[in-house]
Scaffold this motif. Structure first.
Motif, PDB file in Angstrom:
ATOM      1  N   VAL A  93     -69.613  17.599   2.405  1.00 36.49           N
ATOM      2  CA  VAL A  93     -68.148  17.137   2.634  1.00 36.49           C
ATOM      3  C   VAL A  93     -67.061  18.138   2.903  1.00 36.49           C
ATOM      4  N   LEU A  94     -67.390  19.247   2.195  1.00 38.28           N
ATOM      5  CA  LEU A  94     -66.306  20.599   2.003  1.00 38.28           C
ATOM      6  C   LEU A  94     -66.245  20.787   3.638  1.00 38.28           C
ATOM      7  N   GLN A  95     -67.246  20.917   4.264  1.00 29.05           N
ATOM      8  CA  GLN A  95     -67.597  21.753   5.860  1.00 29.05           C
ATOM      9  C   GLN A  95     -66.883  20.477   6.610  1.00 29.05           C
ATOM     10  N   LEU A  96     -67.277  19.405   6.351  1.00 32.44           N
ATOM     11  CA  LEU A  96     -66.488  18.161   7.281  1.00 32.44           C
ATOM     12  C   LEU A  96     -65.177  18.074   7.142  1.00 32.44           C
ATOM     13  N   ALA A  97     -64.534  18.301   5.901  1.00 29.35           N
ATOM     14  CA  ALA A  97     -63.057  18.354   5.512  1.00 29.35           C
ATOM     15  C   ALA A  97     -62.383  19.703   5.983  1.00 29.35           C
ATOM     16  N   GLN A  98     -63.078  20.444   6.459  1.00 29.98           N
ATOM     17  CA  GLN A  98     -62.323  21.880   6.767  1.00 29.98           C
ATOM     18  C   GLN A  98     -61.474  21.476   8.158  1.00 29.98           C
ATOM     19  N   PRO A  99     -60.227  21.829   8.192  1.00 28.97           N
ATOM     20  CA  PRO A  99     -59.651  21.743   9.580  1.00 28.97           C
ATOM     21  C   PRO A  99     -60.037  22.452  10.559  1.00 28.97           C
ATOM     22  N   ALA A 100     -60.074  21.772  11.682  1.00 25.55           N
ATOM     23  CA  ALA A 100     -60.630  22.563  12.810  1.00 25.55           C
ATOM     24  C   ALA A 100     -60.148  23.915  13.065  1.00 25.55           C
ATOM     25  N   LEU A 101     -60.901  24.919  13.424  1.00 28.19           N
ATOM     26  CA  LEU A 101     -60.541  26.294  13.710  1.00 28.19           C
ATOM     27  C   LEU A 101     -59.640  26.388  14.855  1.00 28.19           C
ATOM     28  N   PRO A 102     -58.776  27.187  14.915  1.00 30.65           N
ATOM     29  CA  PRO A 102     -57.817  27.293  16.331  1.00 30.65           C
ATOM     30  C   PRO A 102     -58.752  27.819  17.356  1.00 30.65           C
ATOM     31  N   ALA A 103     -58.583  27.409  18.567  1.00 27.74           N
ATOM     32  CA  ALA A 103     -59.457  28.049  19.555  1.00 27.74           C
ATOM     33  C   ALA A 103     -59.005  29.320  20.011  1.00 27.74           C
ATOM     34  N   ALA A 104     -57.948  29.669  19.489  1.00 26.55           N
ATOM     35  CA  ALA A 104     -57.402  31.030  19.990  1.00 26.55           C
ATOM     36  C   ALA A 104     -56.532  31.718  18.668  1.00 26.55           C
ATOM     37  N   LEU A 105     -56.603  33.094  18.981  1.00 28.60           N
ATOM     38  CA  LEU A 105     -55.467  33.631  18.002  1.00 28.60           C
ATOM     39  C   LEU A 105     -54.047  32.933  18.237  1.00 28.60           C
ATOM     40  N   PRO A 106     -53.509  32.677  16.909  1.00 32.87           N
ATOM     41  CA  PRO A 106     -52.154  31.979  16.995  1.00 32.87           C
ATOM     42  C   PRO A 106     -51.216  32.852  17.811  1.00 32.87           C
ATOM     43  N   ALA A 110     -52.101  38.882  22.300  1.00 30.88           N
ATOM     44  CA  ALA A 110     -52.622  39.948  23.332  1.00 30.88           C
ATOM     45  C   ALA A 110     -53.738  40.935  22.858  1.00 30.88           C
ATOM     46  N   LEU A 111     -54.201  40.569  21.330  1.00 27.09           N
ATOM     47  CA  LEU A 111     -55.340  41.347  20.987  1.00 27.09           C
ATOM     48  C   LEU A 111     -56.748  40.840  21.326  1.00 27.09           C
ATOM     49  N   GLN A 112     -56.703  39.525  22.293  1.00 28.60           N
ATOM     50  CA  GLN A 112     -57.975  38.867  22.616  1.00 28.60           C
ATOM     51  C   GLN A 112     -58.624  39.978  23.566  1.00 28.60           C
TER      52      GLN A 112
END
Length: 274
Positions: free
Chosen positions: A124-137, A153-155
């Motif tokens: 449940v904890l894994q499912l409840a985790q917010p989606a990880l951002p696809a890129a550096l913010p 710019a660090l990508q």
């Protein structure tokens, strides 16, 4: 993280505690129904499983603990090998059955309940985790050397972002670990993003702890922590070379748990110490 006023608890620890309390209740009630005197197995099984889980992690990262063996006793770093703990619990129950111990059924039932609740809670904890951002913010900070640093710019290289404050004891304790890792892994960019403190405070702390000015960023309004949804300190975020957030560690890092997370954002051969 579960925030209760000034107290911040990791959800993983809360789930383990809840699973043990449920298993202990089942253990005691099943024992009473079987007419057995109070037994120590709920505590013994839990302590054995925790010790085995910790031992498994320490053995896996023995090199990191070799220089400071006593650090293996400091469980604040969150280093556990769950598989070892489950195996130890299984062997404990199996030993009771092989000996035809009168407590074998209550203990087996309690172990099944505890393991089941832990697995369910973890899922449940894994499912409840917010989606990880696809890129550096899309965030820009100013380093202590007065140069702007734009995260997108660090990508192209692995990036470790440490959110910290000088008033935070675990933040201070993990600074030497992060500094050593930066020296050992120059292909990984380490950034210390201060949350909410005045520039003069950050400058004085960085000088006292020999933090590199180019990698210490000011974030007086704590904007980055709010943007990422992580206000607890310390929090360390691990981005791979594609700019994807691969892991988050809320709480103090040891050399071993840092190595564990670094392995997620760079190939093993790239992280080999020179």
């Amino acid at each position: 993280m579960l925030v209760l006023g000034p107290l911040v608890l990791p959800w993983a620890g809360v789930i383990v505690l809840a699973a043990w309390l449920a298993a202990s209740t089942v253990h005691d009630r099943a024992g009473r129904r079987a007419g057995l005197p109070p037994g120590p197995h709920a505590w013994a099984l839990a302590l054995l499983a925790l010790a085995a889980a910790r031992l498994g992690f320490v053995l896996q990262y023995g090199r990191e603990y070799a220089s400071a063996p006593w650090a293996a006793l400091d469980i604040r770093d969150g280093g556990w090998a769950a598989g070892w703990g489950l195996l130890a619990a299984l062997l404990y129950v199996l030993a009771l059955w092989l000996r035809r111990h009168p407590w074998r059924r209550p203990v087996a039932l309690a172990a099944a309940v505890g393991a089941g609740l832990w697995l369910a809670g973890t899922g449940v904890l894994q499912l409840a985790q917010p989606a990880l951002p696809a890129a550096l913010p899309a965030w820009q900070g100013v380093a202590l050397d007065a140069r702007p640093v734009q995260l997108p710019a660090l990508q192209g290289q692995p990036v470790v972002v440490n959110l910290w404050a000088s008033w935070c004891p675990p933040c201070r304790r993990e600074m030497p670990v992060l500094l050593r890792a930066q020296a050992e892994h120059p292909q990984v960019r380490f950034l210390w993003v201060n949350q909410g403190e005045a520039p003069e405070t950050v400058i004085g702390f960085a000088a006292a702890h020999q933090l590199p000015q180019a990698d210490v960023l000011l974030d007086t309004p704590s904007q980055l922590g709010a943007l990422l949804g992580h206000r607890a300190l310390p929090t360390t975020l691990f981005f791979n070379a594609q700019g994807e957030l691969a892991a988050v560690r809320s709480g103090e890092l040891s050399a071993a748990t840092l190595a564990q997370h670094l392995a997620l954002i760079a190939p093993a051969q790239a992280l080999t110490k020179p």
